[in-house]
Design a protein around this motif. Structure first.
Motif, PDB file in Angstrom:
ATOM      1  N   ASN A  28      23.858   3.593-101.248  1.00 29.06           N
ATOM      2  CA  ASN A  28      25.056   4.231-100.699  1.00 29.06           C
ATOM      3  C   ASN A  28      24.945   4.343 -99.178  1.00 29.06           C
ATOM      4  OD1 ASN A  28      26.398   6.994 -99.763  1.00 29.06           O
ATOM      5  ND2 ASN A  28      27.556   6.199-101.504  1.00 29.06           N
ATOM      6  N   ARG A  29      25.921   3.807 -98.476  1.00 28.57           N
ATOM      7  CA  ARG A  29      25.831   3.726 -97.019  1.00 28.57           C
ATOM      8  C   ARG A  29      26.059   5.090 -96.345  1.00 28.57           C
ATOM      9  NH1 ARG A  29      25.225  -0.945 -94.705  1.00 28.57           N
ATOM     10  NH2 ARG A  29      26.081  -0.118 -92.761  1.00 28.57           N
ATOM     11  N   GLY A  30      26.779   5.970 -97.013  1.00 27.81           N
ATOM     12  CA  GLY A  30      26.916   7.310 -96.480  1.00 27.81           C
ATOM     13  C   GLY A  30      25.570   8.021 -96.467  1.00 27.81           C
ATOM     14  N   PHE A  31      24.768   7.785 -97.528  1.00 30.70           N
ATOM     15  CA  PHE A  31      23.443   8.377 -97.635  1.00 30.70           C
ATOM     16  C   PHE A  31      22.452   7.728 -96.672  1.00 30.70           C
ATOM     17  CE2 PHE A  31      19.239   7.698 -99.704  1.00 30.70           C
ATOM     18  CZ  PHE A  31      18.745   8.984 -99.566  1.00 30.70           C
ATOM     19  N   LYS A  32      22.473   6.392 -96.585  1.00 35.82           N
ATOM     20  CA  LYS A  32      21.455   5.681 -95.818  1.00 35.82           C
ATOM     21  C   LYS A  32      21.726   5.663 -94.312  1.00 35.82           C
ATOM     22  CE  LYS A  32      19.161   2.221 -97.526  1.00 35.82           C
ATOM     23  NZ  LYS A  32      18.742   0.915 -98.086  1.00 35.82           N
ATOM     24  N   TYR A  33      23.005   5.573 -93.944  1.00 37.11           N
ATOM     25  CA  TYR A  33      23.330   5.388 -92.529  1.00 37.11           C
ATOM     26  C   TYR A  33      24.359   6.380 -91.989  1.00 37.11           C
ATOM     27  CZ  TYR A  33      21.006   0.955 -93.477  1.00 37.11           C
ATOM     28  OH  TYR A  33      20.086   0.004 -93.861  1.00 37.11           O
ATOM     29  N   GLY A  34      24.811   7.287 -92.831  1.00 31.33           N
ATOM     30  CA  GLY A  34      25.893   8.162 -92.393  1.00 31.33           C
ATOM     31  C   GLY A  34      27.179   7.388 -92.158  1.00 31.33           C
ATOM     32  N   ASP A  35      27.294   6.223 -92.828  1.00 34.21           N
ATOM     33  CA  ASP A  35      28.443   5.327 -92.646  1.00 34.21           C
ATOM     34  C   ASP A  35      29.602   5.837 -93.488  1.00 34.21           C
ATOM     35  OD1 ASP A  35      30.082   3.234 -92.035  1.00 34.21           O
ATOM     36  OD2 ASP A  35      28.930   1.698 -93.093  1.00 34.21           O
ATOM     37  N   SER A  36      30.121   6.992 -93.100  1.00 30.08           N
ATOM     38  CA  SER A  36      31.096   7.694 -93.921  1.00 30.08           C
ATOM     39  C   SER A  36      31.891   8.658 -93.058  1.00 30.08           C
ATOM     40  CB  SER A  36      30.359   8.457 -95.027  1.00 30.08           C
ATOM     41  OG  SER A  36      31.236   9.220 -95.824  1.00 30.08           O
ATOM     42  N   ILE A  37      33.104   8.900 -93.449  1.00 30.29           N
ATOM     43  CA  ILE A  37      33.936   9.906 -92.801  1.00 30.29           C
ATOM     44  C   ILE A  37      34.513  10.823 -93.869  1.00 30.29           C
ATOM     45  CG2 ILE A  37      34.550   8.505 -90.799  1.00 30.29           C
ATOM     46  CD1 ILE A  37      37.180   7.830 -92.118  1.00 30.29           C
ATOM     47  N   PHE A  38      35.000  11.973 -93.429  1.00 32.83           N
ATOM     48  CA  PHE A  38      35.595  12.887 -94.408  1.00 32.83           C
ATOM     49  C   PHE A  38      36.761  13.629 -93.785  1.00 32.83           C
ATOM     50  CE2 PHE A  38      32.514  15.490 -92.201  1.00 32.83           C
ATOM     51  CZ  PHE A  38      33.061  16.764 -92.155  1.00 32.83           C
ATOM     52  N   GLU A  39      37.598  14.132 -94.642  1.00 32.21           N
ATOM     53  CA  GLU A  39      38.751  14.937 -94.257  1.00 32.21           C
ATOM     54  C   GLU A  39      38.749  16.171 -95.139  1.00 32.21           C
ATOM     55  OE1 GLU A  39      41.739  15.255 -91.446  1.00 32.21           O
ATOM     56  OE2 GLU A  39      40.501  13.468 -91.728  1.00 32.21           O
ATOM     57  N   ILE A  46      35.691  12.139 -84.206  1.00 34.14           N
ATOM     58  CA  ILE A  46      35.911  11.721 -85.589  1.00 34.14           C
ATOM     59  C   ILE A  46      35.028  12.542 -86.525  1.00 34.14           C
ATOM     60  CG2 ILE A  46      35.752   9.795 -87.222  1.00 34.14           C
ATOM     61  CD1 ILE A  46      36.135   7.911 -84.895  1.00 34.14           C
ATOM     62  N   LYS A  47      35.540  12.860 -87.706  1.00 35.97           N
ATOM     63  CA  LYS A  47      34.765  13.633 -88.680  1.00 35.97           C
ATOM     64  C   LYS A  47      33.897  12.692 -89.511  1.00 35.97           C
ATOM     65  CE  LYS A  47      36.199  17.484 -90.235  1.00 35.97           C
ATOM     66  NZ  LYS A  47      36.840  18.617 -90.933  1.00 35.97           N
ATOM     67  N   THR A  48      32.793  12.235 -88.901  1.00 33.93           N
ATOM     68  CA  THR A  48      31.838  11.403 -89.628  1.00 33.93           C
ATOM     69  C   THR A  48      30.846  12.305 -90.357  1.00 33.93           C
ATOM     70  OG1 THR A  48      30.149  11.270 -87.894  1.00 33.93           O
ATOM     71  CG2 THR A  48      32.014   9.732 -87.740  1.00 33.93           C
ATOM     72  N   ASN A  49      30.023  11.700 -91.215  1.00 31.88           N
ATOM     73  CA  ASN A  49      29.001  12.462 -91.932  1.00 31.88           C
ATOM     74  C   ASN A  49      27.760  12.715 -91.092  1.00 31.88           C
ATOM     75  OD1 ASN A  49      30.801  12.182 -94.051  1.00 31.88           O
ATOM     76  ND2 ASN A  49      29.191  11.872 -95.565  1.00 31.88           N
ATOM     77  N   ASN A  50      27.759  12.250 -89.855  1.00 35.01           N
ATOM     78  CA  ASN A  50      26.631  12.495 -88.959  1.00 35.01           C
ATOM     79  C   ASN A  50      26.764  13.883 -88.345  1.00 35.01           C
ATOM     80  OD1 ASN A  50      25.189   9.748 -88.768  1.00 35.01           O
ATOM     81  ND2 ASN A  50      27.336   9.221 -88.476  1.00 35.01           N
ATOM     82  N   ARG A  51      26.301  14.904 -89.051  1.00 36.34           N
ATOM     83  CA  ARG A  51      26.518  16.282 -88.636  1.00 36.34           C
ATOM     84  C   ARG A  51      25.205  17.049 -88.511  1.00 36.34           C
ATOM     85  NH1 ARG A  51      31.098  14.984 -87.567  1.00 36.34           N
ATOM     86  NH2 ARG A  51      30.743  16.442 -85.900  1.00 36.34           N
TER      87      ARG A  51
END
Length: 277
Positions: free
Chosen positions: A20-31, A143-148
């Motif tokens: 999962n790229r959100g898990f591995k790279y934070g390659d994810s956004i959210f709202e 941008i609301k990325t998962n890199n928080r």
């Protein structure tokens, strides 16, 4: 129940792979959106922010990702929860599995989580600066990325120091935002909030509050650079996000603030929420 690519599943049945790229790279956004009495609050604004973010991050937007489709998916997921008046909904979008830094595809998966919410405005709300790391200015920070990670560390710092929240600073030591929302300061008839160029999230409630203030001849709103020293000189301070609306701040270091204007704006925002987008 979780909505995974349109399928409603029990949380324990949702399986994300080790790729999962959100898990591995934070390659994810959210709202994060609020649903009140089966109405998605400020949904149009959230939708267009989401589309702009996906384009900026070069994610392939599915043809079915219309305003109406995603709203229907949100309400479908809300409908199978325990009955409540208000919900917090998080829409996660991430690139499909595969690749290293370079993804195998720009196609996406999505996941909708729903939780009941009943946030009450706190009468006492204490904040301070978080200075260990900086929230770097620039368009990507809006941008609301998962890199928080900074938000997480600042929240831990707040918890360890009996604070309700922390102010994040950029590399120029200017005020950016708080860990979970935007910040406004009031001095006389001027209401200031950090400009987007300072690195703050392009908040939906931030936008709505600016619109409300702009219609009031008593106050002038400025999107600008704010120094931490200005906070100590302020008459009032408040924070905003999609779930809490407006939360007045009562204490910063040894300074105590009034909350009158923030409370009035909070009531005005509730009227706007009821009236619609």
């Amino acid at each position: 129940m979780i909505n995974f690519n349109g399928e409603l599943l029990f949380a324990e049945n949702v399986k994300l792979s080790s790729e999962n790229r959100g898990f591995k790279y934070g390659d994810s956004i959210f709202e994060t959106v609020k649903v009140i009495n089966k109405k998605v609050v400020f949904w149009e604004d959230h939708y267009f922010r989401l589309m702009a973010s996906m384009r900026m991050l070069r994610m392939k937007i599915p043809m079915e990702f219309t305003l109406e489709f995603l709203e229907k998916e949100i309400l479908k997921t809300v409908a199978v929860q325990d009955q409540a008046a208000s919900y917090r909904v998080r829409l996660n979008i991430y690139r499909k599995d595969g690749g290293l830094y370079t993804p195998k595809t720009n196609k996406i998966d999505y996941l909708l989580e729903v939780n009941e919410t009943s946030y009450q405005i706190k009468k006492e709300y204490n904040i301070d600066l978080y200075k260990d790391f900086y929230n770097y200015s620039g368009l990507l920070s809006t941008i609301k990325t998962n890199n928080r990670m900074i938000n997480t560390l600042a929240s831990i710092f707040a918890d360890e120091n009996d604070l309700d929240n922390c102010i994040l600073l950029n590399e120029r030591k200017g005020v950016v935002e708080v860990t979970n929302g935007n910040i406004f300061i009031i001095k006389d008839n001027i209401i200031k909030t950090p400009a987007l160029t300072e690195g703050c999230i392009k908040g939906i409630v931030r936008k709505k509050v600016i619109e409300i203030i702009s219609k009031n001849d008593t106050y002038k709103v400025e999107e600008t650079v704010i120094s931490p020293f200005e906070i100590q000189k302020a008459d009032e301070v408040f924070i905003t996000n999609a779930i809490i609306g407006i939360q007045p701040v009562t204490n910063y270091k040894k300074k105590s603030f009034k909350t009158e204007i923030g409370e009035k704006l909070a009531n005005n925002l509730k009227i706007v929420q009821i009236a619609g987008n």
